[in-house]
Design an enzyme around this catalytic site. Structure first.
Site, mmCIF file in Angstrom:
data_model
loop_
_atom_site.group_PDB
_atom_site.id
_atom_site.type_symbol
_atom_site.label_atom_id
_atom_site.label_comp_id
_atom_site.label_asym_id
_atom_site.label_seq_id
_atom_site.Cartn_x
_atom_site.Cartn_y
_atom_site.Cartn_z
ATOM 1 N N CYS A 196 -5.135 12.648 13.006
ATOM 2 C CA CYS A 196 -5.779 11.349 12.843
ATOM 3 C C CYS A 196 -5.612 10.560 14.126
ATOM 4 O O CYS A 196 -5.052 11.060 15.101
ATOM 5 C CB CYS A 196 -5.234 10.597 11.637
ATOM 6 S SG CYS A 196 -3.660 9.824 11.948
ATOM 7 N N ARG B 149 -4.752 10.332 4.582
ATOM 8 C CA ARG B 149 -3.721 11.367 4.671
ATOM 9 C C ARG B 149 -2.735 11.322 3.504
ATOM 10 O O ARG B 149 -2.171 12.342 3.128
ATOM 11 C CB ARG B 149 -2.931 11.186 5.952
ATOM 12 C CG ARG B 149 -3.728 11.292 7.190
ATOM 13 C CD ARG B 149 -2.803 11.148 8.361
ATOM 14 N NE ARG B 149 -1.675 12.063 8.196
ATOM 15 C CZ ARG B 149 -1.697 13.346 8.491
ATOM 16 N NH1 ARG B 149 -2.777 13.876 9.011
ATOM 17 N NH2 ARG B 149 -0.646 14.104 8.303
ATOM 18 N N ARG C 269 0.259 14.568 13.234
ATOM 19 C CA ARG C 269 0.775 14.353 11.889
ATOM 20 C C ARG C 269 0.765 15.617 11.018
ATOM 21 O O ARG C 269 0.063 15.689 9.998
ATOM 22 C CB ARG C 269 0.023 13.205 11.213
ATOM 23 C CG ARG C 269 0.129 11.913 12.016
ATOM 24 C CD ARG C 269 -0.522 10.753 11.347
ATOM 25 N NE ARG C 269 0.251 10.225 10.245
ATOM 26 C CZ ARG C 269 -0.141 9.204 9.491
ATOM 27 N NH1 ARG C 269 -1.296 8.619 9.738
ATOM 28 N NH2 ARG C 269 0.607 8.769 8.505
ATOM 29 N N ILE D 24 7.776 7.095 17.121
ATOM 30 C CA ILE D 24 7.412 7.811 15.881
ATOM 31 C C ILE D 24 6.127 8.635 16.051
ATOM 32 O O ILE D 24 6.084 9.801 15.667
ATOM 33 C CB ILE D 24 7.256 6.829 14.693
ATOM 34 C CG1 ILE D 24 8.493 5.936 14.549
ATOM 35 C CG2 ILE D 24 6.967 7.575 13.382
ATOM 36 C CD1 ILE D 24 9.777 6.634 14.136
ATOM 37 N N ARG E 6 -8.533 -0.652 4.546
ATOM 38 C CA ARG E 6 -7.634 0.357 3.977
ATOM 39 C C ARG E 6 -6.261 -0.240 3.708
ATOM 40 O O ARG E 6 -5.508 0.293 2.901
ATOM 41 C CB ARG E 6 -7.482 1.535 4.950
ATOM 42 C CG ARG E 6 -8.764 2.322 5.157
ATOM 43 C CD ARG E 6 -8.486 3.587 5.917
ATOM 44 N NE ARG E 6 -7.224 4.125 5.464
ATOM 45 C CZ ARG E 6 -6.294 4.641 6.254
ATOM 46 N NH1 ARG E 6 -6.496 4.718 7.534
ATOM 47 N NH2 ARG E 6 -5.178 5.103 5.755
ATOM 48 N N ASP F 93 4.600 0.655 12.173
ATOM 49 C CA ASP F 93 3.423 -0.014 11.589
ATOM 50 C C ASP F 93 3.307 -1.478 12.013
ATOM 51 O O ASP F 93 2.336 -2.149 11.645
ATOM 52 C CB ASP F 93 3.455 0.086 10.050
ATOM 53 C CG ASP F 93 3.196 1.502 9.577
ATOM 54 O OD1 ASP F 93 2.739 2.335 10.380
ATOM 55 O OD2 ASP F 93 3.458 1.783 8.391
ATOM 56 N N LYS G 171 0.831 -1.212 0.000
ATOM 57 C CA LYS G 171 0.000 0.000 0.000
ATOM 58 C C LYS G 171 0.864 1.260 0.000
ATOM 59 O O LYS G 171 0.658 2.163 -0.802
ATOM 60 C CB LYS G 171 -0.912 -0.001 1.236
ATOM 61 C CG LYS G 171 -1.548 1.341 1.539
ATOM 62 C CD LYS G 171 -2.438 1.310 2.753
ATOM 63 C CE LYS G 171 -1.773 1.535 4.084
ATOM 64 N NZ LYS G 171 -1.482 2.924 4.451
ATOM 65 N N ASN G 172 1.832 1.314 0.918
ATOM 66 C CA ASN G 172 2.580 2.564 1.097
ATOM 67 C C ASN G 172 3.624 2.815 0.011
ATOM 68 O O ASN G 172 4.249 3.871 -0.020
ATOM 69 C CB ASN G 172 3.213 2.626 2.492
ATOM 70 C CG ASN G 172 2.148 2.840 3.562
ATOM 71 O OD1 ASN G 172 1.005 3.146 3.240
ATOM 72 N ND2 ASN G 172 2.519 2.664 4.817
HETATM 73 N N1 EPU Z 1 6.250 14.834 10.856
HETATM 74 C C1 EPU Z 1 6.374 16.171 11.125
HETATM 75 N N2 EPU Z 1 6.260 17.053 10.084
HETATM 76 C C2 EPU Z 1 6.029 16.648 8.803
HETATM 77 C C3 EPU Z 1 5.913 15.276 8.531
HETATM 78 C C4 EPU Z 1 6.027 14.389 9.593
HETATM 79 O O1 EPU Z 1 6.579 16.573 12.265
HETATM 80 O O2 EPU Z 1 5.926 17.508 7.920
HETATM 81 C C5 EPU Z 1 6.370 13.857 11.967
HETATM 82 C C6 EPU Z 1 5.093 13.047 12.174
HETATM 83 O O3 EPU Z 1 4.162 13.743 12.983
HETATM 84 C C7 EPU Z 1 5.610 11.798 12.816
HETATM 85 C C8 EPU Z 1 6.976 11.608 12.152
HETATM 86 O O4 EPU Z 1 7.294 12.870 11.592
HETATM 87 O O5 EPU Z 1 5.777 11.966 14.197
HETATM 88 C C9 EPU Z 1 7.022 10.569 11.058
HETATM 89 O O6 EPU Z 1 5.945 10.749 10.169
HETATM 90 P P1 EPU Z 1 6.029 10.450 8.602
HETATM 91 O O7 EPU Z 1 5.865 11.729 7.864
HETATM 92 O O8 EPU Z 1 7.226 9.629 8.320
HETATM 93 O O9 EPU Z 1 4.728 9.570 8.380
HETATM 94 P P2 EPU Z 1 3.860 9.565 7.076
HETATM 95 O O10 EPU Z 1 4.749 9.770 5.912
HETATM 96 O O11 EPU Z 1 2.683 10.417 7.239
HETATM 97 C C10 EPU Z 1 4.140 7.023 6.515
HETATM 98 C C11 EPU Z 1 3.226 5.845 6.340
HETATM 99 C C12 EPU Z 1 2.657 5.453 7.694
HETATM 100 C C13 EPU Z 1 3.822 5.085 8.612
HETATM 101 C C14 EPU Z 1 4.790 6.277 8.715
HETATM 102 C C15 EPU Z 1 6.024 5.978 9.538
HETATM 103 C C16 EPU Z 1 2.405 6.170 4.097
HETATM 104 C C17 EPU Z 1 1.273 6.493 3.197
HETATM 105 N N3 EPU Z 1 2.158 6.209 5.409
HETATM 106 O O12 EPU Z 1 3.344 8.058 7.063
HETATM 107 O O13 EPU Z 1 1.855 4.301 7.481
HETATM 108 O O14 EPU Z 1 3.337 4.783 9.902
HETATM 109 O O15 EPU Z 1 5.213 6.671 7.393
HETATM 110 O O16 EPU Z 1 6.703 4.904 9.014
HETATM 111 O O17 EPU Z 1 3.487 5.849 3.632
HETATM 112 C C18 EPU Z 1 0.123 2.757 7.939
HETATM 113 O O18 EPU Z 1 0.357 2.220 6.845
HETATM 114 O O19 EPU Z 1 -0.618 2.230 8.812
HETATM 115 C C19 EPU Z 1 0.723 4.054 8.238
HETATM 116 C C20 EPU Z 1 0.245 4.868 9.183
#
Ligand code: EPU
Length: 415
Positions: free
Chosen positions: A116, A92, A121, A326, A396, A304, A22-23
């Site tokens: 969320c 998201r 996030r 995280i 999802r 995850d 998915k990701n």
């Molecule tokens: N963060 C910030 N600012 C930003 C972006 C992120 O402070 O602009 C913080 C977040 O709040 C968090 C940390 O950085 O504390 C890491 O977040 P990240 O941005 O890496 O998460 P994401 O990209 O929104 C993806 C996966 C998630 C997975 C996380 C961490 C996708 C679509 N989603 O989310 O997947 O948990 O990376 O590995 O790739 C899931 O599949 O269940 C899922 C939640």
């Protein structure tokens, strides 16, 4: 509303095939916006999130058609660079259209996703990076509005490692003028998969999979014909399904190297694991040993998989500690696991799990995607009938999970 019923206590055995990730699929779908033409993206899992992404693309004038696990996308008609709140709030990852839209169309209007179930996030780092690439960015009425004539390469340092932030900026930089360096970039395998798709489209990218990614922008990209990598989190969930039921399962069509941290922890818990190129054989042991786990960015233990391994720890012979580094609120499964007899205390981002000999089935509620998976795992091991409600979260992220578990001998059905 649909629920999942599980009669626990069956040892799983047999073989299971892993679906596309998915990701990885979602950012690769977003990458199709970077040029006009017909793309073929293979091994896209049949999940609610992939369908939602398709609807976001359609809303912009892009056409898409599903043929089994292939997505055929024609991005020639892209005309309306906007992702509305109604679609974004359910997923998201929609924010991934931002970078490609600004890069190709020079403008984008994308709803802010909001918080969320697992944390606030924010997307400040995505926006900071776009500004560094020369876009003007503002927040208007709940939407990110970004524009730029042509993006210019830049040196971008991330204070926090962000997976979708790295992906968004890698896509934007692919069409920017000159070189972009992403420093403290995420190293997740999904980043490498996206980079490989972009390289196939004609992008020049070095260092994906390390914390410094260099992108030389090009004028134009061409459509891709790309196969998405297997889902490492689905793989890890089946690893734990085998271990928690004291079963023996051969997991096929996966990349074991993406799961080093998970396999090492499940081995430490006592399961016997054998890896070959593309398969993982897991055989559970009656006695489960306790673990200490800290979630980290890749190659550390994935957040995850935190909820799923907590279900295994709930049945360990001793006390385990899980530290979630995280996300600030990723323990919503704890209250539900407690309803099944687990002995878990939380203190901030730390959970202390005192193993119990048996979980007892109960009605429970899914609160997010990975929390749902942890309840399924607990239900597979528990005595009696577990009923899990709000399972739309599960749809999802897990393709045909009941069918896959039933084929392994689980007594599970959706009602
Ligand atoms: N963060 C910030 N600012 C930003 C972006 C992120 O402070 O602009 C913080 C977040 O709040 C968090 C940390 O950085 O504390 C890491 O977040 P990240 O941005 O890496 O998460 P994401 O990209 O929104 C993806 C996966 C998630 C997975 C996380 C961490 C996708 C679509 N989603 O989310 O997947 O948990 O990376 O590995 O790739 C899931 O599949 O269940 C899922 C939640």
């Amino acid at each position: 509303m649909k629920s999942i019923f599980i009669n626990g206590g069956k040892k799983l055995s047999g073989e299971v095939l892993i679906s596309g990730a998915k990701n990885a699929a979602l950012p690769i779908l977003a990458a199709s916006l970077l040029c006009e033409g017909k793309h073929r993206i293979a091994n896209v899992p049949r999940l609610a999130d992939a369908t939602t992404f398709g609807r976001i693309l359609q809303n912009m004038g892009v056409t898409f058609e599903r043929q089994d696990s292939d997505m055929l996308i024609d991005s020639t008609g892209l005309g309306n660079p906007e992702a509305p709140y109604d679609l974004v709030r359910t997923m998201r990852a929609s924010v991934l259209v931002l970078g490609p839209l600004v890069a190709r169309m020079g403008r984008a209007r994308v709803s802010l996703p909001g918080g969320c179930a697992i944390g606030a996030r924010p997307i400040n780092l995505h926006l900071m990076g776009l500004e560094k690439l020369g876009a003007s960015v503002s927040i208007e009425h709940g939407y990110v509005v970004a524009s730029a004539k042509r993006l210019r390469g830049a040196h971008i340092y991330f204070d926090t490692v962000t997976v979708t932030g790295t992906e968004n900026l890698m896509m934007a930089a692919a069409l920017a003028e000159g070189e972009t360096v992403l420093e403290n970039a995420a190293r997740e395998p999904e980043i490498t998969d996206l980079a490989n798709a972009l390289i196939q489209m004609g992008a020049t990218i070095e260092g994906a999979g390390t914390d410094i990614i260099r992108i030389q922008g090009v004028e134009k990209l061409k459509p891709m014909d790309y196969t998405v990598m297997p889902d490492r989190i689905e793989t890890g969930t089946f690893v734990i399904a085998a271990a928690i039921t004291n079963g023996s399962v051969l997991i096929k069509n996966c990349f074991p190297a993406h799961l080093d941290a998970v396999l090492s922890k499940v081995t430490e818990a006592g399961a016997a694991i054998t890896v070959t190129d593309g398969t993982i054989q897991v055989t559970g042991q009656r006695e489960i040993k306790p673990l200490n786990i800290k979630t980290l960015e890749y190659p550390g233990f994935p957040t995850d998989m935190q909820a799923q391994i907590m279900s295994l720890m709930a049945l360990a012979d001793g006390t385990s500690v899980i530290n979630e580094t995280i996300f600030e609120n990723r323990f919503t499964h704890v209250a539900e696991l407690r309803r099944m007899g687990a002995d878990i205390q939380t203190e901030g981002r730390t959970a202390i799990i005192k193993g119990v000999p048996m979980l007892s089935a109960a009605p429970v509620m899914a609160t997010d995607l990975r929390a749902s998976a942890s309840l399924i795992l607990a239900g597979l091991a528990a005595e009696g009938q577990t009923v899990i409600s709000r399972i739309y979260h599960l749809d999802r992220g897990y393709e045909n999970i009941e069918q896959k578990l039933s084929a392994l001998g689980a007594d599970i059905r959706r009602v």
